[in-house]
Design a protein around this motif. Structure first.
Motif, mmCIF file in Angstrom:
data_model
loop_
_atom_site.group_PDB
_atom_site.id
_atom_site.type_symbol
_atom_site.label_atom_id
_atom_site.label_comp_id
_atom_site.label_asym_id
_atom_site.label_seq_id
_atom_site.Cartn_x
_atom_site.Cartn_y
_atom_site.Cartn_z
ATOM 1 N N TYR A 324 0.838 -1.198 0.000
ATOM 2 C CA TYR A 324 0.000 0.000 0.000
ATOM 3 C C TYR A 324 0.873 1.248 0.000
ATOM 4 C CZ TYR A 324 -3.624 -3.277 1.561
ATOM 5 O OH TYR A 324 -4.493 -4.339 1.658
ATOM 6 N N VAL A 325 0.302 2.335 -0.528
ATOM 7 C CA VAL A 325 0.875 3.668 -0.374
ATOM 8 C C VAL A 325 -0.217 4.544 0.228
ATOM 9 C CG1 VAL A 325 2.485 3.452 -2.296
ATOM 10 C CG2 VAL A 325 0.199 4.384 -2.717
ATOM 11 N N TYR A 326 0.170 5.708 0.728
ATOM 12 C CA TYR A 326 -0.795 6.657 1.278
ATOM 13 C C TYR A 326 -0.779 7.918 0.432
ATOM 14 C CZ TYR A 326 -1.274 3.589 5.275
ATOM 15 O OH TYR A 326 -1.534 2.502 6.073
ATOM 16 N N LEU A 327 -1.974 8.294 -0.039
ATOM 17 C CA LEU A 327 -2.116 9.466 -0.893
ATOM 18 C C LEU A 327 -2.651 10.635 -0.087
ATOM 19 C CD1 LEU A 327 -3.784 7.767 -4.004
ATOM 20 C CD2 LEU A 327 -1.347 8.080 -3.526
ATOM 21 N N LYS A 328 -2.109 11.817 -0.334
ATOM 22 C CA LYS A 328 -2.615 13.019 0.317
ATOM 23 C C LYS A 328 -3.759 13.572 -0.519
ATOM 24 C CE LYS A 328 -1.153 17.348 2.444
ATOM 25 N NZ LYS A 328 -0.022 18.254 2.722
ATOM 26 N N THR A 329 -4.939 13.632 0.083
ATOM 27 C CA THR A 329 -6.128 14.068 -0.646
ATOM 28 C C THR A 329 -6.598 15.458 -0.254
ATOM 29 O OG1 THR A 329 -7.525 12.969 1.000
ATOM 30 C CG2 THR A 329 -6.909 11.700 -0.962
ATOM 31 N N GLY A 330 -6.050 16.018 0.816
ATOM 32 C CA GLY A 330 -6.450 17.348 1.257
ATOM 33 C C GLY A 330 -5.415 17.909 2.205
ATOM 34 N N ASP A 331 -5.751 19.050 2.795
ATOM 35 C CA ASP A 331 -4.804 19.706 3.691
ATOM 36 C C ASP A 331 -4.455 18.814 4.876
ATOM 37 O OD1 ASP A 331 -3.260 21.921 4.657
ATOM 38 O OD2 ASP A 331 -4.823 22.206 6.174
ATOM 39 N N HIS A 332 -5.439 18.067 5.377
ATOM 40 C CA HIS A 332 -5.197 17.207 6.535
ATOM 41 C C HIS A 332 -5.831 15.823 6.353
ATOM 42 C CE1 HIS A 332 -9.039 19.250 7.209
ATOM 43 N NE2 HIS A 332 -9.394 18.183 7.904
ATOM 44 N N THR A 333 -6.025 15.417 5.111
ATOM 45 C CA THR A 333 -6.621 14.108 4.863
ATOM 46 C C THR A 333 -5.743 13.270 3.930
ATOM 47 O OG1 THR A 333 -7.928 15.010 3.024
ATOM 48 C CG2 THR A 333 -8.988 14.924 5.200
ATOM 49 N N TYR A 334 -5.771 11.965 4.181
ATOM 50 C CA TYR A 334 -4.985 11.009 3.408
ATOM 51 C C TYR A 334 -5.856 9.797 3.095
ATOM 52 C CZ TYR A 334 -1.087 13.794 5.204
ATOM 53 O OH TYR A 334 -0.240 14.830 5.514
ATOM 54 N N ARG A 335 -5.412 9.007 2.133
ATOM 55 C CA ARG A 335 -6.161 7.809 1.761
ATOM 56 C C ARG A 335 -5.194 6.669 1.465
ATOM 57 N NH1 ARG A 335 -7.743 5.955 -3.183
ATOM 58 N NH2 ARG A 335 -7.255 7.958 -4.193
ATOM 59 N N LYS A 336 -5.553 5.497 1.971
ATOM 60 C CA LYS A 336 -4.758 4.295 1.764
ATOM 61 C C LYS A 336 -5.055 3.703 0.389
ATOM 62 C CE LYS A 336 -3.982 -0.154 4.087
ATOM 63 N NZ LYS A 336 -4.430 -0.977 5.238
ATOM 64 N N GLN A 337 -4.011 3.392 -0.383
ATOM 65 C CA GLN A 337 -4.187 2.898 -1.743
ATOM 66 C C GLN A 337 -3.369 1.625 -1.951
ATOM 67 O OE1 GLN A 337 -6.120 3.981 -4.432
ATOM 68 N NE2 GLN A 337 -5.368 2.082 -5.356
ATOM 69 N N GLU A 338 -4.045 0.554 -2.329
ATOM 70 C CA GLU A 338 -3.336 -0.691 -2.636
ATOM 71 C C GLU A 338 -2.663 -0.577 -3.997
ATOM 72 O OE1 GLU A 338 -4.154 -5.478 -3.370
ATOM 73 O OE2 GLU A 338 -5.728 -4.199 -2.495
ATOM 74 N N VAL A 339 -1.431 -1.112 -4.115
ATOM 75 C CA VAL A 339 -0.686 -1.063 -5.370
ATOM 76 C C VAL A 339 -0.085 -2.435 -5.660
ATOM 77 C CG1 VAL A 339 -0.132 1.394 -5.236
ATOM 78 C CG2 VAL A 339 1.407 -0.282 -4.170
ATOM 79 N N THR A 340 0.209 -2.654 -6.924
ATOM 80 C CA THR A 340 0.897 -3.872 -7.350
ATOM 81 C C THR A 340 2.294 -3.493 -7.816
ATOM 82 O OG1 THR A 340 -1.206 -4.812 -8.071
ATOM 83 C CG2 THR A 340 0.797 -5.888 -8.846
#
Length: 385
Positions: A324-340
């Motif tokens: 997984y990687v973590y993406l920054k989606t806002g000033d104080h928000t992030y989202r977990k993203q599965e990757v291959t």
């Protein structure tokens, strides 16, 4: 009931109702505040991770935009760092005798050119003291030479006889002058021919040695070899190897050979005996952070591909075999993203699915975001209605 008792009951009743009213008001305010917090949290998606900018900064969180770029084709193998043979000198015994150290000796100590390392003595041996014997032979040969010099001028002895005497004298003189003598006890001193570090001491105090016995290995430690063991199945791409990156067993940092003036020294054309691996050797500069003899994880670069989505390896986290990687989606928000994952050169990893490019990915502090994700899932309060 008298008037005084009635007045006390009245005051007590009023106090009770006042306290009850105050408690009800406080409970209503707390309930309204909790409802307000719930509304604020409901504005965010359940998949979002909340991490305030101040918290992210203190945790060392850094982000980077994912871009498509060239990526190295690599072969991941194991290997080791070994001392360069051109930087090593083996010091040997110049005479027969018993060895004694002249100083405290331990591996890794600095040694200066010309410094005394050993004292070799032979005065208690059956053959007698070597220095004394060599001196006696030299003085005897010199006396014979001095005697023969005027005789050859007067034709009393032949030129052939004189040349034999002179040769014996010069040989004895060379042997005597070659001895680095200790004036105090006529023992022979052994000195270091180079400046460097002691790699290995091969004898102990009191050992008997003969001429040519190895005593110590001294290394300049300026160059090292990075030796990779490549499986035979990769033989067809050996000619494409240009450089490499590696990571030692004692560090998580990936080192590029280009930063160490690394050059491809040799590439084996056959597998090592009793092994199915082909050795490939690079010569590198030792800038003080590498330890000869240590194992290494090596990434051999065989070429490049273009338009590849890749991220720093520090961006990745692993859970039960998934990445997984973590993406920054806002000033104080992030989202977990599965990757291959595809290939990796130690520093960067190819992403074959999960990212397209343009995303803001966390490159440092991914673990802090992961911990924040776990904290976000824990209920902060509960209601009993």
């Amino acid at each position: 009931m008298n008037r005084q008792t009635l007045s006390f009951i009245t005051r007590t009743t009023l106090c009770f109702f006042f306290v009850a009213a105050l408690s009800a008001c406080h409970h209503a305010e707390k309930h309204d505040h909790e409802e307000e917090n719930e509304e604020q949290h409901e504005k965010h998606s359940p998949d979002e991770i909340i991490l305030e900018p101040e918290q992210a900064k203190s945790a060392g969180v850094e982000t980077q935009t994912v871009v498509r770029s060239t990526f190295n084709d690599v072969i991941k193998v194991s290997g080791s760092i070994v001392a360069a043979s051109c930087d090593e000198t083996t010091i040997v015994a110049p005479v027969d005798g018993v060895v004694n150290h002249t100083r405290h000796i331990s591996e890794g100590i600095a040694i200066s050119q010309g410094s005394n390392l050993y004292r070799i003595s032979s005065d208690k041996l059956q053959e007698g003291d070597y220095v004394q014997r060599t001196k006696i032979n030299y003085l005897a040969a010199k006396r014979e030479y001095d005697r023969a010099l005027p005789l050859v001028k007067d034709k009393i002895i032949s030129e052939k006889e004189f040349n034999a005497i002179r040769s014996e004298y010069e040989t004895a003189q060379l042997a005597y002058n070659a001895i680095d003598k200790n004036p105090s006890d006529n023992s022979v001193m052994v000195k270091s021919p180079i400046t460097g570090y002691m790699k290995q001491c091969l004898v102990k105090d009191g050992d008997y040695v003969s001429v040519g016995t190895p005593l110590m290995i001294v290394t300049k430690n300026q160059h090292l070899y990075l030796r990779a063991e490549v499986p035979v199945r990769h033989y067809d791409v050996l000619s494409k190897i240009t450089t490499a990156k590696f990571r030692t067993q004692y560090s998580n940092d990936v080192v590029d050979l280009k930063t160490l003036n690394g050059t491809l020294l040799s590439s084996g054309k056959s597998a090592v005996t009793s092994s199915s691996y082909i050795p490939i050797t690079f010569q590198i500069d030792n800038k003080g952070s590498l330890v000869a003899g240590s194992y290494a994880e090596i990434f051999l670069v065989t070429g490049q591909r273009s338009d590849i989505v890749n991220v720093p390896t520090s961006s990745l986290t692993e859970e039960q075999g998934l990445y997984y990687v973590y993406l920054k989606t806002g000033d104080h928000t992030y989202r977990k993203q599965e990757v291959t994952l595809g290939a990796t050169d130690g520093e960067f990893s190819e992403i074959t699915s999960g990212l397209k490019g343009g995303e803001q990915v966390v490159t440092k502090g991914a673990m802090a975001v992961k911990l924040a994700s776990a904290a976000n899932t824990i209920p902060s309060h509960s209601h009993n209605h």
